[in-house]
Write an enzyme that holds these catalytic residues in place. Sequence first.
Site, PDB file in Angstrom:
ATOM      1  N   LYS A 112       0.823  -1.211   0.000  1.00 20.38           N
ATOM      2  CA  LYS A 112       0.000   0.000   0.000  1.00 20.38           C
ATOM      3  C   LYS A 112       0.864   1.271   0.000  1.00 20.38           C
ATOM      4  O   LYS A 112       0.445   2.320  -0.474  1.00 20.38           O
ATOM      5  CB  LYS A 112      -0.931   0.031   1.223  1.00 20.38           C
ATOM      6  CG  LYS A 112      -1.915  -1.118   1.335  1.00 20.38           C
ATOM      7  CD  LYS A 112      -3.095  -0.995   0.391  1.00 20.38           C
ATOM      8  CE  LYS A 112      -4.167  -2.032   0.640  1.00 20.38           C
ATOM      9  NZ  LYS A 112      -3.730  -3.413   0.311  1.00 20.38           N
TER      10      LYS A 112
HETATM   11  C1  LIG Z   1      -4.136  -4.501  -0.404  1.00 18.07           C
HETATM   12  C2  LIG Z   1      -3.315  -5.748  -0.437  1.00 18.07           C
HETATM   13  C3  LIG Z   1      -3.491  -6.743  -1.425  1.00 18.07           C
HETATM   14  C4  LIG Z   1      -4.554  -6.661  -2.511  1.00 18.07           C
HETATM   15  O1  LIG Z   1      -4.298  -5.660  -3.450  1.00 18.07           O
HETATM   16  P1  LIG Z   1      -5.488  -5.113  -4.374  1.00 18.07           P
HETATM   17  O2  LIG Z   1      -4.916  -3.975  -5.128  1.00 18.07           O
HETATM   18  O3  LIG Z   1      -6.571  -4.686  -3.423  1.00 18.07           O
HETATM   19  O4  LIG Z   1      -5.916  -6.229  -5.243  1.00 18.07           O
HETATM   20  C5  LIG Z   1      -2.684  -7.865  -1.374  1.00 18.07           C
HETATM   21  N1  LIG Z   1      -1.762  -8.022  -0.407  1.00 18.07           N
HETATM   22  C6  LIG Z   1      -1.564  -7.093   0.551  1.00 18.07           C
HETATM   23  C7  LIG Z   1      -0.543  -7.342   1.609  1.00 18.07           C
HETATM   24  C8  LIG Z   1      -2.318  -5.920   0.572  1.00 18.07           C
HETATM   25  O5  LIG Z   1      -2.123  -5.018   1.541  1.00 18.07           O
END
Ligand SMILES: *Cc1c(COP(=O)(O)O)cnc(C)c1O
Length: 498
Positions: A112
Amino acid sequence: MKYSSTRGKAENCDSAEAIIKGLAADGGLFVPEEFPQVSLQDVEAMVPLSYEERAVKILSLFLTDYTEEELAGCVSRAYGSGKFDTKRRAPVNSMGDFHVLELWHGPTSAFKDMALQLLPQLLSTALPKCGVKEQVLILVATSGDTGKAALEGFADVDQTKIMVFYPQDGVSRIQQLQMLTQQGSNVRVVAVRGNFDDAQSGVKSIFGDKDFAKELFDEGVRLSSANSINWGRLVPQIVYYFSAYADLLAAGTIKTGEKIDFTVPTGNFGDILAAYYAKRMGLPVHKLVCASNANNVLTEFLRTGIYDRKREFFKTITPSMDILISSNLERLLYHVTESAEKVAGWMNDLSETGSYEVDKETLNTIKQLFWADWASDTSTKAEIDAVYRKHNYVMDTHTAVAAKVADKYAEAHADDECPMVIVSTASPYKFNGSVLEALGADIEGMDEFQLLDKLHELSGQDIPKGLAKLRKAEVLHNGSCEAREMKHTVMEFASDNR
Ligand SMILES: *Cc1c(COP(=O)(O)O)cnc(C)c1O
């Protein structure tokens, strides 16, 4: 470059405006009117560049209403200045033919950060461009990870404030400490006495309250959100797919023009959609493999064309993928069909009946590029253990879902000789309990810090700075409130101009 809505009933706008608004007025998502093209020569020219320089190249193709100097400033504040623990920001770690794109070297040890470090800079730069004089207050309800990543991104960013609500007993001790020790003159963290749904409904009802918005406006404040459908969160993610390709070129793993595959652990469909954008822009990508956990609504959709959210919800060891509505899928549907009318119809079906089905032609187009499968908690843990034994490399649970599904893809496609890149979305330290269990460690009675030490013993990888320093960090936030008091709490923070 202009941006339009996936539902076709809102006015087109520039990227700065799309980033400030987040959602289009008709409830749709902003999409660029075309895919800017990047030639193989351009990709080759990225090889000697830093991650920041690669980012400016890609961003400037989409954010044409920002100057190159503005973008360079945004990128350097987001990714520079010691916030990341590796110079390469998003390195590809290759162990033989096992390639892992590590997206967790930022301040909160999860992917993120790649977007939430940059979005606040893009937003803050957009405000004067669009003549917005008010301060923007970002409200977030979090079940853990997004709250901290948003706090890190918005801390001390001009003309913004951020307030994060989390359920008092609903986050891990580490997650709570990460938030309560957050520094910055414009941040506030509040525990809600209730569960995540209480916190989230509270924030939603505040966003929906027009009278309250007017009161805030009189205080010189407007509300905004930082959620994953904002164009300013998607566009930074396109960069690391190009960067990964350039890194593989530099390493001699591939030759210019050779195609590669990506497997992406998917929740809201943002990360994998960015890979689709990269492909449409000319990056030589063959297959995009969508990896899910037991909440496998996307696996079913990508195979059958039926999206059905009316199903049991599972809590898994990959909580960031525990999602039944993948909002960013709407953008893919738009690009594949080029029909806002169709998309609006399906989204209407989804909200009214909980499901929709796309036509055969759309499904066939999607299937040419995407492949999908899922992994259970048990097989995810087995994968962590197997990869550790084979490569002496410890993956987090989300990454392991991708690795497992990549194995399944390989079994089903012996003829695909493209190198496969596993997209790794979190540091193993972030989900240390499940990871240690997978490795067969005895963790009975250990607190979170003992778990960090134990994992360090096993993996030899450094404990991320942001997590290690929590042992001694000072708690700076102690506010709490009932869910019904959230509005009042927001107003207090909004009108506090110190
Ligand atoms: C948010 C997240 C995801 C999923 O990503 P998207 O863009 O929502 O598909 C996968 N792994 C982790 C650790 C995340 O924080």
